[in-house]
Scaffold this motif. Structure first.
Motif, short mmCIF file in Angstrom:
data_model
loop_
_atom_site.label_atom_id
_atom_site.label_comp_id
_atom_site.label_asym_id
_atom_site.label_seq_id
_atom_site.Cartn_x
_atom_site.Cartn_y
_atom_site.Cartn_z
N GLU A 19 27.02 35.10 49.52
CA GLU A 19 26.75 34.37 48.33
C GLU A 19 28.07 34.10 47.36
O GLU A 19 28.10 32.97 46.99
CB GLU A 19 25.66 35.01 47.55
N ASN A 20 28.72 35.11 47.35
CA ASN A 20 30.11 35.05 46.60
C ASN A 20 31.14 34.00 47.33
O ASN A 20 31.60 33.07 46.42
CB ASN A 20 30.79 36.22 46.48
N GLU A 21 31.03 34.07 48.45
CA GLU A 21 31.76 33.29 49.33
C GLU A 21 31.37 31.72 49.19
O GLU A 21 32.20 30.91 48.89
CB GLU A 21 31.98 33.54 50.81
N LYS A 22 30.07 31.52 49.31
CA LYS A 22 29.58 30.09 49.08
C LYS A 22 30.03 29.58 47.54
O LYS A 22 30.18 28.18 47.29
CB LYS A 22 28.16 30.05 49.11
N LYS A 23 29.75 30.41 46.69
CA LYS A 23 30.18 29.98 45.13
C LYS A 23 31.61 29.62 45.01
O LYS A 23 31.79 28.71 44.54
CB LYS A 23 30.13 31.22 44.39
N LYS A 24 32.46 30.44 45.82
CA LYS A 24 33.81 30.15 45.54
C LYS A 24 34.14 28.91 46.35
O LYS A 24 35.18 28.02 45.98
CB LYS A 24 34.82 31.45 46.21
N GLU A 25 33.52 28.59 47.51
CA GLU A 25 33.72 27.04 48.04
C GLU A 25 33.32 26.20 47.29
O GLU A 25 33.83 25.07 47.26
CB GLU A 25 32.94 27.36 49.50
N LYS A 26 32.20 26.51 46.62
CA LYS A 26 31.72 25.31 45.70
C LYS A 26 32.49 25.05 44.58
O LYS A 26 32.77 23.92 44.22
CB LYS A 26 30.14 25.60 45.16
N GLU A 27 33.23 26.07 44.02
CA GLU A 27 33.94 26.14 42.90
C GLU A 27 35.42 25.32 43.30
O GLU A 27 35.84 24.40 42.64
CB GLU A 27 34.38 27.29 42.38
N LYS A 28 35.64 25.58 44.46
CA LYS A 28 36.90 24.77 45.18
C LYS A 28 36.61 23.46 45.22
O LYS A 28 37.68 22.49 45.05
CB LYS A 28 37.29 25.45 46.48
N GLU A 29 35.43 23.03 45.77
CA GLU A 29 34.96 21.55 45.86
C GLU A 29 35.03 20.98 44.67
O GLU A 29 35.59 19.76 44.48
CB GLU A 29 33.64 21.49 46.72
N LYS A 30 34.67 21.55 43.53
CA LYS A 30 34.75 20.98 42.23
C LYS A 30 35.72 20.62 41.79
O LYS A 30 36.19 19.62 40.94
CB LYS A 30 33.68 21.86 41.32
N GLU A 31 37.02 21.62 41.93
CA GLU A 31 38.25 21.52 41.42
C GLU A 31 39.02 20.35 42.05
O GLU A 31 39.70 19.73 41.53
CB GLU A 31 38.97 22.98 41.72
N ILE A 32 38.59 20.28 43.30
CA ILE A 32 39.39 18.98 44.17
C ILE A 32 38.74 17.94 43.66
O ILE A 32 39.61 16.84 43.62
CB ILE A 32 38.98 19.43 45.64
#
Length: 370
Positions: A339-352
């Motif tokens: 879950e934490n890994e998925k959250k980090k991936e989503k946060e990176k996508e938003k930053e991009i």
């Protein structure tokens, strides 16, 4: 948002189904051997009949299948199918069913010769076979926690085996006891193969695996296992002997038939629970739940049949509970990590996305005046 809501809903349904499957498997794992042993203790002698009862209640599966069909019909209309299973999957399920029928006979033979506590401790070794075949057939990934659980539960079974001779039934010969012992070991190994084989069938099936389809697969498996045992009963003349055996049953003729019916129903809860856990999680988890429940079955055998409860059984129970907690602690920790890994991936996508929006468009140098 709608997709996320649908994912959460599906996850909740799957979690509820997993809990229900665990409850069903608990009823079957604890109740099945006790009722089967009750039959043998009070005068029952037909091994093929007992093995037949393990899957003979398969028509019960029609009830959830019919309910699922009714639900689909109300939402999708009259064009919905009653059955989803296709011929390749039907054949695979039939073959697994025949293997299950053989396993039923081996297990029933062991229960006929051994006390519940002894047969349960041998069946606990099934987890080691399940882990081995899960690794070979479905490439099961092991974490340190799941490995720890397998080791602890297997050691628990070995500890129980230190004092099996003290449980030998009175009047039983060495030959009968040894035959029952090895038949039960064979049953543990064979069912340890069946669980990952079912999971492999799900993965290799060229159609979407839903729980409705899982129920159909289980029905076909139990049908062919029952056919296998029916042939054995016919060869052994078990059908002719049933009325006479009922009259001579220690608890009365009426109770005899109640025991048979209850046995068929309870064993169905075992199979429905096992395939439900495989569908929601894995064959390894199904094997672990079975293994952790076996010492509880032994305690119930001590209470109802006054079997001996040595110190070894207490140690085995503690090891089994420890292994069970270890497995689920690892699963919870692993799921949180994902879950934490998925959250980090989503946060990176938003930053991009934000960086892309904030970056000014580059001017076309070729169109600037010299």
């Amino acid at each position: 948002m709608e997709a996320s809501h649908e994912e959460k809903r599906n996850a909740s349904l799957k979690r509820a189904l997993l809990i229900l499957s665990c409850v069903l498997l608990s009823i079957g794992t604890c109740g099945g051997p006790l009722i089967m042993r009750l039959y043998f203790i009070h005068g029952g002698k037909r091994v093929w009949l007992s093995s037949w009862l393990e899957t003979g209640g398969w028509p019960i599966i029609f009830i959830p299948i019919a309910l699922a069909y009714y639900h689909r019909r109300t939402t999708e209309g009259p064009s919905t199918k009653l059955f989803f299973i296709k011929l390749p999957l039907f054949i695979a399920s039939a073959v697994i069913g025949l293997i299950t029928g053989l396993d039923d006979y081996l297990y029933a033979y062991g229960v006929a010769r051994l006390p519940v506590s002894t047969s349960s401790l041998i069946i606990a070794a099934q987890l080691a076979f399940t882990a081995l075949f899960a690794f070979l057939l479905v490439k099961q990934k092991f974490t340190s926690y799941s490995t720890n659980a397998v080791v602890l539960l297997t050691i628990g079974a070995a500890v129980l085996g230190l004092n099996t001779s003290a449980d030998r039934p009175k009047g039983e010969s060495d030959k009968e006891y040894i035959a029952g012992f090895f038949m039960t070991v064979a049953a543990a190994a064979l069912y340890g193969f069946v669980l990952p084989l079912v999971e492999l069938t799900y993965k290799k099936a060229k159609q979407t695996i839903t729980y409705a389809l899982v129920l159909e697969i289980q029905m076909v498996m139990c049908l062919f296992a029952t056919i296998f045992c029916t042939v054995g009963m016919l060869i052994n003349n078990d059908f002719k002997v049933i009325p006479r055996e009922a009259r001579n049953f220690g608890l009365g003729e009426g109770t005899y038939y109640v025991v048979l019916v209850l046995s068929a129903i309870v064993w169905q809860t075992f199979f429905l629970g096992a395939i439900g856990i495989i569908f929601c999680a894995s064959s390894l988890l199904s094997g672990i739940v079975i293994a952790v429940l076996l010492p509880i079955t032994e305690i119930l055998a001590v209470i109802f049949y006054h079997e001996k409860f040595q110190a070894e059984k207490g140690v085995a129970l503690a090891l089994s509970l420890w292994g069970f907690v270890s497995y689920f602690y690892g699963e919870i920790k692993y799921s949180k990590q994902r879950e934490n890994e998925k959250k980090k991936e989503k946060e990176k996508e938003k930053e991009i996305e934000i960086e892309t929006k904030d970056t000014p468009e580059t001017a076309d140098v070729s169109q600037l005046d010299p």
